[in-house]
Write a protein that holds these residues in place. Structure first.
Motif, short mmCIF file in Angstrom:
data_model
loop_
_atom_site.label_atom_id
_atom_site.label_comp_id
_atom_site.label_asym_id
_atom_site.label_seq_id
_atom_site.Cartn_x
_atom_site.Cartn_y
_atom_site.Cartn_z
N SER A 183 5.47 -10.82 -37.75
CA SER A 183 6.33 -10.01 -38.59
C SER A 183 5.65 -8.68 -38.92
O SER A 183 4.46 -8.64 -39.24
CB SER A 183 6.65 -10.76 -39.88
N ARG A 184 6.42 -7.60 -38.87
CA ARG A 184 5.87 -6.28 -39.17
C ARG A 184 5.65 -6.08 -40.66
O ARG A 184 5.08 -5.08 -41.07
CB ARG A 184 6.80 -5.19 -38.64
N ILE A 222 2.29 -2.98 -37.70
CA ILE A 222 2.38 -4.42 -37.39
C ILE A 222 2.15 -5.25 -38.65
O ILE A 222 2.16 -6.49 -38.58
CB ILE A 222 1.37 -4.83 -36.31
N GLY A 223 1.92 -4.60 -39.78
CA GLY A 223 1.71 -5.33 -41.02
C GLY A 223 1.12 -4.44 -42.09
O GLY A 223 1.10 -3.20 -41.96
N PHE A 262 -3.49 2.98 -42.27
CA PHE A 262 -2.89 4.23 -42.77
C PHE A 262 -1.96 3.90 -43.92
O PHE A 262 -0.97 3.20 -43.75
CB PHE A 262 -2.11 4.92 -41.65
N ASP A 263 -2.28 4.40 -45.11
CA ASP A 263 -1.47 4.16 -46.31
C ASP A 263 -1.17 2.67 -46.51
O ASP A 263 -0.02 2.27 -46.73
CB ASP A 263 -0.15 4.94 -46.22
N LEU A 303 -1.68 -0.18 -38.33
CA LEU A 303 -1.06 0.42 -37.16
C LEU A 303 -1.76 -0.07 -35.89
O LEU A 303 -2.99 -0.10 -35.84
CB LEU A 303 -1.14 1.95 -37.21
N ARG A 304 -0.97 -0.42 -34.89
CA ARG A 304 -1.53 -0.74 -33.57
C ARG A 304 -1.14 0.40 -32.62
O ARG A 304 0.03 0.58 -32.29
CB ARG A 304 -0.99 -2.08 -33.05
N LEU A 305 -2.16 1.14 -32.17
CA LEU A 305 -1.90 2.38 -31.44
C LEU A 305 -2.20 2.27 -29.95
O LEU A 305 -2.40 3.27 -29.28
CB LEU A 305 -2.73 3.51 -32.06
#
Length: 561
Positions: free
Chosen positions: A2-3, A75-76, A25-26, A30-32
């Motif tokens: 779940s995101r 992603i979470g 980030f904040d 993030l998965r980049l």
């Protein structure tokens, strides 16, 4: 997955161990991975942020229109403050996580030998930082504005301590001591790198950033660039007029001055600090750098983006990787792997000789540094690094076209067809290029005299920038000579602020430094040069001491070196 789920530190560590590019980030995870090869700024800036809270870095390098797009990579979330990991590219070690079925793909541990770091502030299992530092400064105490003598004393103290070290030490022991002395010096002069202290600095920096935005300092004063353009056109017109009347050396000096001045605006465009629009500022940068000056703005952005994120790090910052001509850190006293160039900077007898005289060769080399930029520009454009994808795919062919136009106009139309003899052609090239020397001195002045110590992953973005960057003091009427580069510390904190606003922001930065207890380094141009030359001279002295240790070990039969 779940995101919207909350990911634990161990889960995030496992994702990174599975070779995923995870950035905070904040409070979002993030998965980049899919963005790595398409990022207009290159993949290295992302790799240096893996495992870190990159909130400040992302916000100051990207426009307000770009920031909402970050959510597509979410992603979470994380719960609570984040303590940075050391990224894999810097030697970080990550454990697999197999606590849940959907995380079992995290099956390998990453450990890189590109830059093993003995000084990394790797968090412990309880999330606290292992590196100790000086206690936080008293809130009422004024942070020192670095004086020239203080800076010279720090460099000389390190060298003097090394000189007293037993000559029986090995090369590795010598380098470890030299590195640790600089680390100890910085830890004693700057706020502690423990997470609580750095979190306070981070919060104050974010308040400062908000004030810079609220006060309108990101708004470009376009009439200032209008005045700049009048100066550029006037200098170029005078150069061409002198060329018409066959005053070749006068024309060469004016052309060099034109290159020197107009590249300041290319620097602004490279940071998207003019229109804040990627396409518009990139086109401005390509026109100035590639067409007018024959230098690749793409090469400059590729190296400069990394430089801003890891300033003065011997293994990561390409701006200080100048062996065998120069070394401003004892970390270069062995073969060092560059994560930017992806090759080893070998240390050999030639380096020992060249570094011994580097304080004397500094200005002559700066006088011909522009020729090296031509080479680096073309090497970049023919390398895979310049093959951008996505929205930046058009930049490489555009740069090649514009640089070809430059060489047609300068190399063929001007040098070959207009100047009558080879003697005059060579003289014209040398004079026009040597005139740009102050620009190269200005660029190196801001960093080569500053610390190259790595205080670990817990050090905040703001403290790292101020610890490794020097401002140059000058009256406002001389700003056009320095082109904004005299505000390098301010610029490193806010790279997208137009340079005509940096003097106003400087006052806010001074107050910020006083508030958090960070040393703000600013010298006059002459004193700044003294600091750089002192640093180069001290490093040369350290090389002599190390060579003496090597000779001692050879003479005594200890070949452990």
């Amino acid at each position: 997955m779940s995101r919207s789920r909350v990911l634990s530190r161990r889960q995030i560590e496992g994702l990174i161990a599975n070779n995923q590019s995870i950035v905070i980030f904040d409070n979002k995870v993030l998965r980049l991975d899919k963005w790595l090869e398409r990022h207009p700024g290159g993949k290295l800036p992302i790799q240096h942020m893996v495992g870190r809270d990159a909130t400040d870095e992302i916000k100051i390098y990207h426009s307000a229109e770009t920031l909402p797009r970050m959510d597509s990579f979410r992603i979470g979330y994380i719960d609570g403050p984040w303590v940075n990991f050391e990224p894999p590219i810097s030697g970080g070690i990550f454990r697999p996580y197999e606590g849940e079925a959907n995380m079992r793909k995290c099956a390998k541990t990453i450990t890189t030998t590109l830059c093993p770091s003995k000084t990394s502030a790797l968090p412990g299992t309880d999330g606290t930082c292992n590196k100790k530092g000086a206690p936080p400064p008293c809130p009422d105490a004024k942070p020192p504005l670095s004086s020239v003598q203080d800076k010279l004393d720090v460099n000389q103290l390190v060298t003097g301590t090394l000189d007293k070290f037993p000559r029986s030490c090995t090369q590795v022991e010598f380098m470890d001591l030299a590195e640790q002395l600089e680390i100890d010096s910085d830890i004693g002069r700057f706020p502690s790198v423990d997470p609580a202290t750095q979190r306070t600095i981070i919060n104050r920096y974010r308040q400062l950033h908000q004030k810079v935005q609220d006060d309108g300092h990101y708004e470009c004063r376009f009439w200032e660039y209008g005045k700049e353009c009048i100066r550029y056109v006037s200098i170029f017109a005078l150069s061409m007029t002198a060329l018409k009347y066959e005053w070749y050396m006068t024309s060469a000096m004016l052309l060099g001055l034109f290159w020197h001045q107009i590249m300041f605006t290319a620097h602004d465009a490279g940071h998207l600090a003019i229109t804040h629009n990627y396409i518009a500022d990139t086109l401005i940068g390509i026109f100035i750098a590639d067409f007018c000056c024959g230098l690749s703005i793409g090469w400059w952005k590729s190296s400069h983006n990394v430089h801003h994120l890891v300033p003065n790090h011997p293994a990561h910052d390409p701006d200080i990787q100048n062996v065998p001509l120069f070394a401003n850190s004892p970390m270069f006293f062995q073969s060092l792997r560059s994560t930017y160039y992806n090759f080893d900077f070998a240390w050999d007898r030639a380096c020992e000789i060249a570094i011994k005289f580097q304080k004397y060769t500094y200005y002559p080399v700066m006088g011909i540094a522009r020729f090296n930029l031509y080479l680096l520009s073309w090497l970049h454009l023919i390398s895979p690094r310049s093959s951008n994808k996505g929205t930046a795919a058009w930049t490489r062919p555009t740069e090649i076209l514009f640089m070809a136009c430059y060489w047609y106009l300068f190399g063929y139309r001007l040098l070959w067809l207009t100047i009558p003899t080879w003697t005059l052609r060579v003289a014209f090239v040398l004079v026009s290029h040597i005139i740009t020397m102050p620009l190269h001195v200005q660029i190196t002045l801001s960093h080569w005299g500053m610390s190259t110590a790595d205080l670990g992953a817990t050090e905040s973005f703001a403290q790292k920038q101020l610890r490794t960057t020097m401002d140059v003091d000058c009256p406002a009427w001389l700003d056009f000579i320095h082109g904004g580069l005299q505000f390098q510390a301010v610029h490193h904190l806010f790279p997208r602020v137009p340079r005509h606003n940096l003097r106003r922001v400087q006052a806010l930065v001074r107050d910020f430094c006083k508030d958090v207890g960070i040393e703000y380094t600013i010298f006059g141009f002459v004193d700044g040069n003294k600091v750089v030359l002192s640093r180069l001279g001290d490093i040369a002295k350290q090389v002599e001491i190390m060579v003496a240790c090597q000779k001692h070990n050879v003479e005594t039969g200890d070949m452990s070196i």
